[in-house]
Design an enzyme around this catalytic site. Structure first.
Site, PDB file in Angstrom:
ATOM      1  N   ARG A  21     -14.739 -11.230  10.148  1.00  0.00           N
ATOM      2  CA  ARG A  21     -14.877 -11.714  11.527  1.00  0.00           C
ATOM      3  C   ARG A  21     -15.595 -10.674  12.385  1.00  0.00           C
ATOM      4  NH1 ARG A  21     -11.639 -10.576  15.962  1.00  0.00           N
ATOM      5  NH2 ARG A  21     -11.414 -12.210  17.545  1.00  0.00           N
ATOM      6  N   VAL A  23     -17.579  -8.145  11.449  1.00  0.00           N
ATOM      7  CA  VAL A  23     -18.989  -7.986  11.041  1.00  0.00           C
ATOM      8  C   VAL A  23     -19.811  -9.135  11.633  1.00  0.00           C
ATOM      9  CG1 VAL A  23     -20.559  -8.113   9.044  1.00  0.00           C
ATOM     10  CG2 VAL A  23     -18.478  -6.712   8.911  1.00  0.00           C
ATOM     11  N   ARG A  72     -14.458 -10.221  -9.522  1.00  0.00           N
ATOM     12  CA  ARG A  72     -14.963  -8.984 -10.133  1.00  0.00           C
ATOM     13  C   ARG A  72     -16.089  -9.400 -11.060  1.00  0.00           C
ATOM     14  NH1 ARG A  72      -9.156  -7.679 -10.210  1.00  0.00           N
ATOM     15  NH2 ARG A  72      -8.864  -5.915  -8.800  1.00  0.00           N
ATOM     16  N   ASP A 103     -13.562   0.704  -4.970  1.00  0.00           N
ATOM     17  CA  ASP A 103     -14.606   1.620  -5.439  1.00  0.00           C
ATOM     18  C   ASP A 103     -15.594   0.973  -6.414  1.00  0.00           C
ATOM     19  OD1 ASP A 103     -12.633   1.471  -7.305  1.00  0.00           O
ATOM     20  OD2 ASP A 103     -12.345   3.640  -7.519  1.00  0.00           O
ATOM     21  N   SER A 105     -16.692  -2.013  -6.203  1.00  0.00           N
ATOM     22  CA  SER A 105     -17.636  -2.743  -5.350  1.00  0.00           C
ATOM     23  C   SER A 105     -18.626  -1.776  -4.705  1.00  0.00           C
ATOM     24  CB  SER A 105     -16.874  -3.476  -4.252  1.00  0.00           C
ATOM     25  OG  SER A 105     -15.722  -4.077  -4.771  1.00  0.00           O
ATOM     26  N   ILE A 126      -5.600  -2.865  -1.293  1.00  0.00           N
ATOM     27  CA  ILE A 126      -4.236  -2.426  -0.953  1.00  0.00           C
ATOM     28  C   ILE A 126      -3.918  -1.071  -1.585  1.00  0.00           C
ATOM     29  CG2 ILE A 126      -3.348  -4.783  -0.727  1.00  0.00           C
ATOM     30  CD1 ILE A 126      -1.863  -4.201  -3.477  1.00  0.00           C
ATOM     31  N   ASP A 127      -4.777  -0.605  -2.506  1.00  0.00           N
ATOM     32  CA  ASP A 127      -4.439   0.587  -3.302  1.00  0.00           C
ATOM     33  C   ASP A 127      -4.548   1.908  -2.543  1.00  0.00           C
ATOM     34  OD1 ASP A 127      -4.055  -1.148  -5.411  1.00  0.00           O
ATOM     35  OD2 ASP A 127      -6.049  -0.824  -6.262  1.00  0.00           O
ATOM     36  N   ARG A 162      24.142  -0.153  -8.635  1.00  0.00           N
ATOM     37  CA  ARG A 162      22.989  -0.334  -9.522  1.00  0.00           C
ATOM     38  C   ARG A 162      21.854   0.626  -9.195  1.00  0.00           C
ATOM     39  NH1 ARG A 162      23.033  -6.858  -9.891  1.00  0.00           N
ATOM     40  NH2 ARG A 162      24.323  -6.915 -11.758  1.00  0.00           N
ATOM     41  N   MET A 169       2.130  -1.903  -7.006  1.00  0.00           N
ATOM     42  CA  MET A 169       0.708  -1.806  -7.398  1.00  0.00           C
ATOM     43  C   MET A 169       0.107  -0.491  -6.909  1.00  0.00           C
ATOM     44  SD  MET A 169      -1.012  -5.537  -7.000  1.00  0.00           S
ATOM     45  CE  MET A 169      -0.850  -6.760  -8.284  1.00  0.00           C
TER      46      MET A 169
END
Ligand code: F6P
Length: 319
Positions: A21, A23, A72, A103, A105, A126-127, A162, A169
């Site tokens: 949006r 851009v 990808r 990266d 991309s 997200i990484d 527990r 990720m």
């Protein structure tokens, strides 16, 4: 410059729509026509390219995913594939492209720039694994998702004495795990950067149980390190906690972007257009000390980040 394209590539990330949006609107308001390229480099090669308008990017700032679709395309490494893509751009008079992605991309963006199409990368993943930038678009939203899930797991873990092993990720980057560990007060964080010594982690869990008398333990572990279900079984067998594993998976990639991601994506989108208007390509937009800057892509992929070490030290001092 009269016409630019925009695409999203690699794994999607919340905030990509806010970037598309920004851009589109900044470019149109500067007298530049904008084309959306669908499904990343694949759509570029196949000529799936349509004009974007102010209206077509309306009502998307709050939406997760990407309006343009993402993919990808490993074949993009091949220069003959890139030549086909460039032909499609030339046909439509598109002179430059904003690539929103990780990266992988960026490498495509650099290769296209070297072939005469100026490209600017925006860090959409997200990484948080792009070293030139303090934050990537989508990281903050994914972190909120992880924290929300871990907070819930802590409630039930306490009730049942527990140990919850939570796989998050991040590809090979431990930021999601480390930030979530800090935000949730986890007992243990395991990432590619900390390394994983299973016997040592089990020993520490026994200590949390027997010496520190904890009602629960939370272990946050980055993906691609170990089989968390097997590990949870070993926890049940060798410590006083019963172990349970949760793989958060793709839920971390979805959802409405946080205000922080929306604003950062908007600032980065603006910068991308400004760089292209100055005739600059081969750079990626980064945020450093809250300033939005352009960094050459080759450099961006290789800068070490000291802040990670500091956060890990902080985590160790808080346990
Ligand atoms: O790069 C984003 C990411 O979600 C990584 O954290 C993860 O390793 C990978 O993509 C998963 O890829 P896919 O969606 O193709 O399964």
């Amino acid at each position: 410059i009269k016409r630019i394209g925009v695409l999203t590539s690699g794994g999607d990330a919340p905030g990509m729509n806010a970037a598309i949006r920004a851009v589109t609107r900044v470019a149109i308001n500067s007298g530049i026509e904008v084309f959306g390229i669908y499904d990343g480099y694949r759509g570029m090669v196949e000529g799936r390219i349509e004009p974007l308008t102010r209206q077509s990017v309306g009502d998307i700032i709050d939406r997760g995913g990407t309006l343009l679709g993402s993919a990808r395309l490993p074949e993009f490494k091949d220069s003959t594939v890139r030549e086909k893509a460039i032909e499609q751009l030339h046909k439509r008079g598109i002179e430059a492209v904003v690539v929103i992605g990780g990266d992988g991309s960026y490498r495509g963006a650099l290769a296209l720039t070297e072939m005469g199409i100026n490209c600017i990368g925006l860090p959409g993943t997200i990484d948080n694994d792009i070293s030139s930038t303090d934050f990537t678009i989508g990281f903050d939203t994914a972190l909120h998702t992880v924290v929300d899930a871990v907070d819930k797991l802590r409630d039930t873990s306490s009730s049942h004495h527990r140990c919850s092993v939570v796989e998050v990720m991040g590809n090979r980057c431990g930021d999601l795990a480390l930030w979530a560990g800090l935000a949730c007060g986890a007992e243990i964080v395991v990432t590619a950067q900390t390394g994983f010594e299973e016997t040592e982690v089990l020993e520490r869990l026994r200590d949390f149980d027997l010496v520190r008398k904890k009602r629960h333990a939370i272990v946050i572990i980055s993906e691609k390190i170990t089989d968390v279900h097997m590990f949870a079984k070993k926890i049940s067998q060798t410590t006083g906690f019963s172990g349970r594993a949760t793989v958060l998976g793709h839920v971390q990639r979805g959802g409405s972007p946080t205000p922080t991601d929306r604003v950062m994506a908007s600032r980065m989108g603006e910068k991308a257009v400004d760089l292209l208007m100055q005739g600059i390509g081969g750079q990626c937009v980064s945020i450093r000390d809250n300033a939005i800057v352009g960094v050459p892509i080759e450099e961006a992929l290789n800068i070490p980040r000291a802040s990670r070490r500091q956060l890990q030290n902080l985590f160790d001092r808080l346990v």
